[in-house]
Scaffold this motif. Structure first.
Motif, mmCIF file in Angstrom:
data_model
loop_
_atom_site.group_PDB
_atom_site.id
_atom_site.type_symbol
_atom_site.label_atom_id
_atom_site.label_comp_id
_atom_site.label_asym_id
_atom_site.label_seq_id
_atom_site.Cartn_x
_atom_site.Cartn_y
_atom_site.Cartn_z
ATOM 1 N N MET A 94 0.898 -1.143 -0.095
ATOM 2 C CA MET A 94 -0.035 -0.130 0.185
ATOM 3 C C MET A 94 0.970 1.225 0.039
ATOM 4 N N ALA A 95 0.416 2.390 -0.658
ATOM 5 C CA ALA A 95 1.068 3.536 -0.810
ATOM 6 C C ALA A 95 1.321 4.107 0.732
ATOM 7 N N GLU A 96 2.432 4.890 0.704
ATOM 8 C CA GLU A 96 2.611 5.716 2.137
ATOM 9 C C GLU A 96 2.191 7.099 2.102
ATOM 10 N N LYS A 97 2.076 7.482 0.949
ATOM 11 C CA LYS A 97 1.747 8.949 0.865
ATOM 12 C C LYS A 97 0.482 9.147 -0.373
ATOM 13 N N VAL A 98 -0.112 10.233 -0.193
ATOM 14 C CA VAL A 98 -1.075 10.780 -1.483
ATOM 15 C C VAL A 98 -0.533 10.740 -2.590
ATOM 16 N N GLU A 99 0.701 11.430 -2.792
ATOM 17 C CA GLU A 99 1.535 11.378 -3.977
ATOM 18 C C GLU A 99 1.768 10.210 -4.704
ATOM 19 N N ASP A 100 1.777 9.120 -4.010
ATOM 20 C CA ASP A 100 2.129 7.852 -4.582
ATOM 21 C C ASP A 100 1.077 7.392 -5.376
ATOM 22 N N LEU A 101 -0.304 7.980 -4.792
ATOM 23 C CA LEU A 101 -1.316 7.267 -5.654
ATOM 24 C C LEU A 101 -2.143 8.488 -6.643
ATOM 25 N N THR A 102 -1.396 9.316 -7.385
ATOM 26 C CA THR A 102 -2.162 10.103 -8.263
ATOM 27 C C THR A 102 -2.600 9.615 -9.506
ATOM 28 N N LEU A 103 -3.740 10.067 -10.003
ATOM 29 C CA LEU A 103 -4.222 9.806 -11.112
ATOM 30 C C LEU A 103 -3.530 10.335 -12.207
ATOM 31 N N PRO A 104 -3.562 9.556 -13.276
ATOM 32 C CA PRO A 104 -2.650 10.127 -14.632
ATOM 33 C C PRO A 104 -3.115 11.568 -15.060
ATOM 34 N N THR A 105 -2.156 12.305 -15.179
ATOM 35 C CA THR A 105 -2.496 13.631 -15.520
ATOM 36 C C THR A 105 -3.142 13.844 -16.781
ATOM 37 N N ALA A 106 -2.785 13.146 -17.850
ATOM 38 C CA ALA A 106 -3.379 13.248 -19.050
ATOM 39 C C ALA A 106 -5.054 12.879 -19.049
ATOM 40 N N THR A 107 -5.424 11.745 -18.030
ATOM 41 C CA THR A 107 -6.599 11.489 -17.891
ATOM 42 C C THR A 107 -7.334 12.643 -17.295
ATOM 43 N N VAL A 108 -6.914 13.358 -16.016
ATOM 44 C CA VAL A 108 -7.482 14.185 -15.474
ATOM 45 C C VAL A 108 -7.597 15.563 -16.302
ATOM 46 N N ALA A 109 -6.727 15.867 -17.121
ATOM 47 C CA ALA A 109 -6.732 16.921 -18.274
ATOM 48 C C ALA A 109 -7.582 16.815 -19.088
ATOM 49 N N ARG A 110 -8.161 15.606 -19.639
ATOM 50 C CA ARG A 110 -9.309 15.341 -20.797
ATOM 51 C C ARG A 110 -10.670 15.344 -19.642
ATOM 52 N N ILE A 111 -10.502 14.846 -18.446
ATOM 53 C CA ILE A 111 -11.883 14.985 -17.901
ATOM 54 C C ILE A 111 -12.114 16.840 -17.563
ATOM 55 N N ILE A 112 -11.293 17.304 -17.267
ATOM 56 C CA ILE A 112 -11.361 18.887 -16.999
ATOM 57 C C ILE A 112 -11.883 19.337 -18.330
ATOM 58 N N LYS A 113 -11.057 19.266 -19.206
ATOM 59 C CA LYS A 113 -11.375 19.654 -20.537
ATOM 60 C C LYS A 113 -12.923 19.331 -21.064
ATOM 61 N N ASP A 114 -13.149 18.269 -20.872
ATOM 62 C CA ASP A 114 -14.602 17.682 -21.294
ATOM 63 C C ASP A 114 -15.726 18.386 -20.296
ATOM 64 N N ALA A 115 -15.439 18.743 -19.167
ATOM 65 C CA ALA A 115 -16.326 19.298 -18.351
ATOM 66 C C ALA A 115 -16.451 20.887 -18.436
ATOM 67 N N LEU A 116 -15.544 21.367 -19.211
ATOM 68 C CA LEU A 116 -15.496 22.689 -19.271
ATOM 69 C C LEU A 116 -15.934 23.226 -20.779
ATOM 70 N N PRO A 117 -16.600 24.440 -21.004
ATOM 71 C CA PRO A 117 -16.768 25.002 -22.173
ATOM 72 C C PRO A 117 -15.522 25.102 -23.290
ATOM 73 N N GLU A 118 -15.599 25.173 -24.302
ATOM 74 C CA GLU A 118 -14.620 25.313 -25.177
ATOM 75 C C GLU A 118 -13.469 26.411 -24.841
ATOM 76 N N HIS A 119 -14.184 27.484 -24.628
ATOM 77 C CA HIS A 119 -13.088 28.833 -24.279
ATOM 78 C C HIS A 119 -12.286 28.982 -23.280
ATOM 79 N N ILE A 120 -12.732 28.081 -22.365
ATOM 80 C CA ILE A 120 -12.138 28.197 -21.010
ATOM 81 C C ILE A 120 -10.700 27.358 -20.770
ATOM 82 N N PHE A 121 -9.683 27.833 -20.339
ATOM 83 C CA PHE A 121 -8.394 27.071 -20.261
ATOM 84 C C PHE A 121 -8.097 26.800 -18.786
ATOM 85 N N VAL A 122 -7.488 26.085 -18.516
ATOM 86 C CA VAL A 122 -7.052 25.692 -17.058
ATOM 87 C C VAL A 122 -5.641 25.781 -16.977
ATOM 88 N N GLY A 123 -5.184 26.549 -15.875
ATOM 89 C CA GLY A 123 -3.633 26.633 -15.775
ATOM 90 C C GLY A 123 -3.094 25.312 -15.471
#
Length: 128
Positions: free
Chosen positions: A1-30
């Motif tokens: 089992m992982a010892e820290k939350v950082e060890d269990l992060t979700l894939p950044t590409a997947t998270v970025a795609r979910i964020i992109k799909d959830a927001l209108p086209e003209h909104i960008f996320v830093g």
């Protein structure tokens, strides 16, 4: 089992795609916001998994089931996620059922084809 939350992060590409799909086209996320959302999502998944695990343990099971996650969402008062999750679970089960039926059908067709080939080979051996 992982010892820290950082060890269990979700894939950044997947998270970025979910964020992109959830927001209108003209909104960008830093980049920092994406990192924060990724960490928050990972913490939420860990929190929900922990609660679902407790539910499974209450019923003397070692395997987490969809119903455990639904119960965890109820207990954590995330009721707005329950109906969408039930829909996804239903769709998953139906797809799994269709796949199993298709696989069974393919096996049946293969068995029939093999039997026909064996009959043909037997007929050829017998001079028919």
């Amino acid at each position: 089992m992982a010892e820290k939350v950082e060890d269990l992060t979700l894939p950044t590409a997947t998270v970025a795609r979910i964020i992109k799909d959830a927001l209108p086209e003209h909104i960008f996320v830093g980049k920092d916001a994406r990192a924060a959302l990724s960490t928050a999502a990972s913490v939420f998944v860990l929190f929900l998994t922990s609660q679902a695990s407790q539910e499974a343990q209450r019923t003397n099971r070692k395997t987490l089931l969809g119903q455990d996650v639904i119960k965890a969402l109820e207990e954590l008062e995330f009721d707005e996620f329950i109906e969408p999750l039930q829909t996804v679970l239903k769709d998953f089960r139906e797809a799994k059922s269709r796949k199993a039926a298709s696989k069974s059908k393919n096996l049946t067709q293969t068995d029939v084809e093999m039997e026909e080939e064996q009959e043909e080979a037997t007929d050829e051996e017998n001079g028919k």
